[in-house]
Design a protein around this motif. Structure first.
Motif, PDB file in Angstrom:
ATOM      1  N   PHE A  10      21.487 -23.921  20.444  1.00 16.88           N
ATOM      2  CA  PHE A  10      20.202 -24.605  20.334  1.00 16.88           C
ATOM      3  C   PHE A  10      19.734 -25.128  21.694  1.00 16.88           C
ATOM      4  O   PHE A  10      18.551 -25.053  22.030  1.00 16.88           O
ATOM      5  CB  PHE A  10      20.269 -25.761  19.336  1.00 16.88           C
ATOM      6  CG  PHE A  10      20.230 -25.325  17.905  1.00 16.88           C
ATOM      7  CD1 PHE A  10      19.368 -24.341  17.473  1.00 16.88           C
ATOM      8  CD2 PHE A  10      21.058 -25.910  16.970  1.00 16.88           C
ATOM      9  CE1 PHE A  10      19.326 -23.941  16.152  1.00 16.88           C
ATOM     10  CE2 PHE A  10      21.029 -25.523  15.649  1.00 16.88           C
ATOM     11  CZ  PHE A  10      20.157 -24.538  15.241  1.00 16.88           C
ATOM     12  N   ALA A  13      18.493 -22.169  23.686  1.00 18.57           N
ATOM     13  CA  ALA A  13      17.187 -21.740  23.190  1.00 18.57           C
ATOM     14  C   ALA A  13      16.088 -22.690  23.655  1.00 18.57           C
ATOM     15  O   ALA A  13      14.994 -22.246  24.024  1.00 18.57           O
ATOM     16  CB  ALA A  13      17.200 -21.653  21.674  1.00 18.57           C
ATOM     17  N   ASP A  17      12.959 -21.811  26.089  1.00 17.14           N
ATOM     18  CA  ASP A  17      11.589 -22.129  25.684  1.00 17.14           C
ATOM     19  C   ASP A  17      10.882 -22.966  26.742  1.00 17.14           C
ATOM     20  O   ASP A  17       9.705 -22.734  27.037  1.00 17.14           O
ATOM     21  CB  ASP A  17      11.614 -22.856  24.346  1.00 17.14           C
ATOM     22  CG  ASP A  17      10.240 -22.987  23.741  1.00 17.14           C
ATOM     23  OD1 ASP A  17       9.453 -22.033  23.859  1.00 17.14           O
ATOM     24  OD2 ASP A  17       9.957 -24.045  23.145  1.00 17.14           O
ATOM     25  N   ASN A  20      10.091 -20.781  29.713  1.00 23.58           N
ATOM     26  CA  ASN A  20       9.192 -19.708  29.322  1.00 23.58           C
ATOM     27  C   ASN A  20       9.629 -18.374  29.925  1.00 23.58           C
ATOM     28  O   ASN A  20       8.863 -17.672  30.565  1.00 23.58           O
ATOM     29  CB  ASN A  20       7.748 -20.030  29.718  1.00 23.58           C
ATOM     30  CG  ASN A  20       6.764 -19.201  28.947  1.00 23.58           C
ATOM     31  OD1 ASN A  20       7.118 -18.599  27.944  1.00 23.58           O
ATOM     32  ND2 ASN A  20       5.527 -19.191  29.406  1.00 23.58           N
ATOM     33  N   ASN A  22      12.090 -14.628  29.321  1.00 20.97           N
ATOM     34  CA  ASN A  22      12.548 -13.733  28.259  1.00 20.97           C
ATOM     35  C   ASN A  22      13.867 -13.065  28.619  1.00 20.97           C
ATOM     36  O   ASN A  22      14.310 -12.176  27.889  1.00 20.97           O
ATOM     37  CB  ASN A  22      11.486 -12.691  27.938  1.00 20.97           C
ATOM     38  CG  ASN A  22      11.125 -11.850  29.134  1.00 20.97           C
ATOM     39  OD1 ASN A  22      11.750 -11.930  30.182  1.00 20.97           O
ATOM     40  ND2 ASN A  22      10.096 -11.026  28.974  1.00 20.97           N
ATOM     41  N   ASP A  27      12.788  -8.633  23.258  1.00 21.66           N
ATOM     42  CA  ASP A  27      13.062  -8.456  21.832  1.00 21.66           C
ATOM     43  C   ASP A  27      14.495  -8.813  21.451  1.00 21.66           C
ATOM     44  O   ASP A  27      14.800  -8.988  20.285  1.00 21.66           O
ATOM     45  CB  ASP A  27      12.787  -7.009  21.420  1.00 21.66           C
ATOM     46  CG  ASP A  27      11.311  -6.683  21.487  1.00 21.66           C
ATOM     47  OD1 ASP A  27      10.504  -7.616  21.333  1.00 21.66           O
ATOM     48  OD2 ASP A  27      10.974  -5.505  21.693  1.00 21.66           O
ATOM     49  N   ASN A  30      15.148 -13.726  22.412  1.00 23.78           N
ATOM     50  CA  ASN A  30      14.024 -14.653  22.451  1.00 23.78           C
ATOM     51  C   ASN A  30      14.421 -15.960  21.776  1.00 23.78           C
ATOM     52  O   ASN A  30      15.525 -16.100  21.248  1.00 23.78           O
ATOM     53  CB  ASN A  30      12.772 -14.038  21.822  1.00 23.78           C
ATOM     54  CG  ASN A  30      13.002 -13.573  20.408  1.00 23.78           C
ATOM     55  OD1 ASN A  30      13.966 -13.952  19.775  1.00 23.78           O
ATOM     56  ND2 ASN A  30      12.099 -12.737  19.907  1.00 23.78           N
ATOM     57  N   THR A  31      13.551 -16.917  21.781  1.00 24.64           N
ATOM     58  CA  THR A  31      13.855 -18.247  21.252  1.00 24.64           C
ATOM     59  C   THR A  31      14.159 -18.205  19.758  1.00 24.64           C
ATOM     60  O   THR A  31      15.085 -18.872  19.288  1.00 24.64           O
ATOM     61  CB  THR A  31      12.669 -19.191  21.517  1.00 24.64           C
ATOM     62  OG1 THR A  31      12.358 -19.151  22.902  1.00 24.64           O
ATOM     63  CG2 THR A  31      13.012 -20.605  21.146  1.00 24.64           C
ATOM     64  N   HIS A  32      13.428 -17.404  19.019  1.00 24.39           N
ATOM     65  CA  HIS A  32      13.631 -17.342  17.570  1.00 24.39           C
ATOM     66  C   HIS A  32      14.983 -16.736  17.215  1.00 24.39           C
ATOM     67  O   HIS A  32      15.643 -17.185  16.274  1.00 24.39           O
ATOM     68  CB  HIS A  32      12.501 -16.553  16.912  1.00 24.39           C
ATOM     69  CG  HIS A  32      11.159 -17.165  17.137  1.00 24.39           C
ATOM     70  ND1 HIS A  32      10.776 -18.341  16.536  1.00 24.39           N
ATOM     71  CD2 HIS A  32      10.117 -16.795  17.907  1.00 24.39           C
ATOM     72  CE1 HIS A  32       9.561 -18.661  16.921  1.00 24.39           C
ATOM     73  NE2 HIS A  32       9.124 -17.737  17.760  1.00 24.39           N
ATOM     74  N   THR A  33      15.393 -15.723  17.965  1.00 20.47           N
ATOM     75  CA  THR A  33      16.696 -15.109  17.701  1.00 20.47           C
ATOM     76  C   THR A  33      17.820 -16.106  17.964  1.00 20.47           C
ATOM     77  O   THR A  33      18.762 -16.224  17.169  1.00 20.47           O
ATOM     78  CB  THR A  33      16.893 -13.870  18.590  1.00 20.47           C
ATOM     79  OG1 THR A  33      15.813 -12.971  18.375  1.00 20.47           O
ATOM     80  CG2 THR A  33      18.191 -13.170  18.277  1.00 20.47           C
ATOM     81  N   MET A  35      17.602 -19.343  17.865  1.00 19.17           N
ATOM     82  CA  MET A  35      17.566 -20.387  16.846  1.00 19.17           C
ATOM     83  C   MET A  35      18.188 -19.895  15.543  1.00 19.17           C
ATOM     84  O   MET A  35      18.883 -20.652  14.858  1.00 19.17           O
ATOM     85  CB  MET A  35      16.140 -20.856  16.624  1.00 19.17           C
ATOM     86  CG  MET A  35      15.633 -21.705  17.770  1.00 19.17           C
ATOM     87  SD  MET A  35      13.961 -22.281  17.572  1.00 19.17           S
ATOM     88  CE  MET A  35      14.066 -23.206  16.082  1.00 19.17           C
ATOM     89  N   LEU A  36      17.983 -18.625  15.202  1.00 20.48           N
ATOM     90  CA  LEU A  36      18.610 -18.083  13.994  1.00 20.48           C
ATOM     91  C   LEU A  36      20.123 -18.013  14.147  1.00 20.48           C
ATOM     92  O   LEU A  36      20.862 -18.285  13.192  1.00 20.48           O
ATOM     93  CB  LEU A  36      18.041 -16.700  13.685  1.00 20.48           C
ATOM     94  CG  LEU A  36      16.628 -16.683  13.119  1.00 20.48           C
ATOM     95  CD1 LEU A  36      16.144 -15.254  12.971  1.00 20.48           C
ATOM     96  CD2 LEU A  36      16.581 -17.405  11.799  1.00 20.48           C
TER      97      LEU A  36
END
Length: 70
Positions: A10, A13, A17, A20, A22, A27, A30-33, A35-36
């Motif tokens: 976390f 991530a 973020d 900013n 990558n 793909d 990224n931040t969403h990956t 976080m998951l």
């Protein structure tokens, strides 16, 4: 241990973020990956995976003289 790993993911991530960036692969990391992945580690921790045995094995948890015995 899994909760510590989740906190590290976390934090990483959040750093990605804030900066900013990558990391060269938009793909893949990224931040969403991230976080998951952190949510997965946190849910495994809450489910008790990887915690080991907490009872110490056997039935005797007190070593030495038992309290209350004269």
């Amino acid at each position: 241990m899994l909760a510590i790993l989740a906190a590290i993911v976390f934090g990483f991530a959040l750093l990605i973020d804030f900066l900013n960036t990558n990391l060269g692969a938009p793909d893949l990391f990224n931040t969403h990956t991230l976080m998951l992945i952190g949510f997965l580690l946190l849910s495994l921790y809450l489910a008790g995976v990887g915690s080991g045995s907490r009872g110490g094995g056997g039935g005797r948890w007190y070593r030495g003289r038992r309290p209350g015995r004269g």
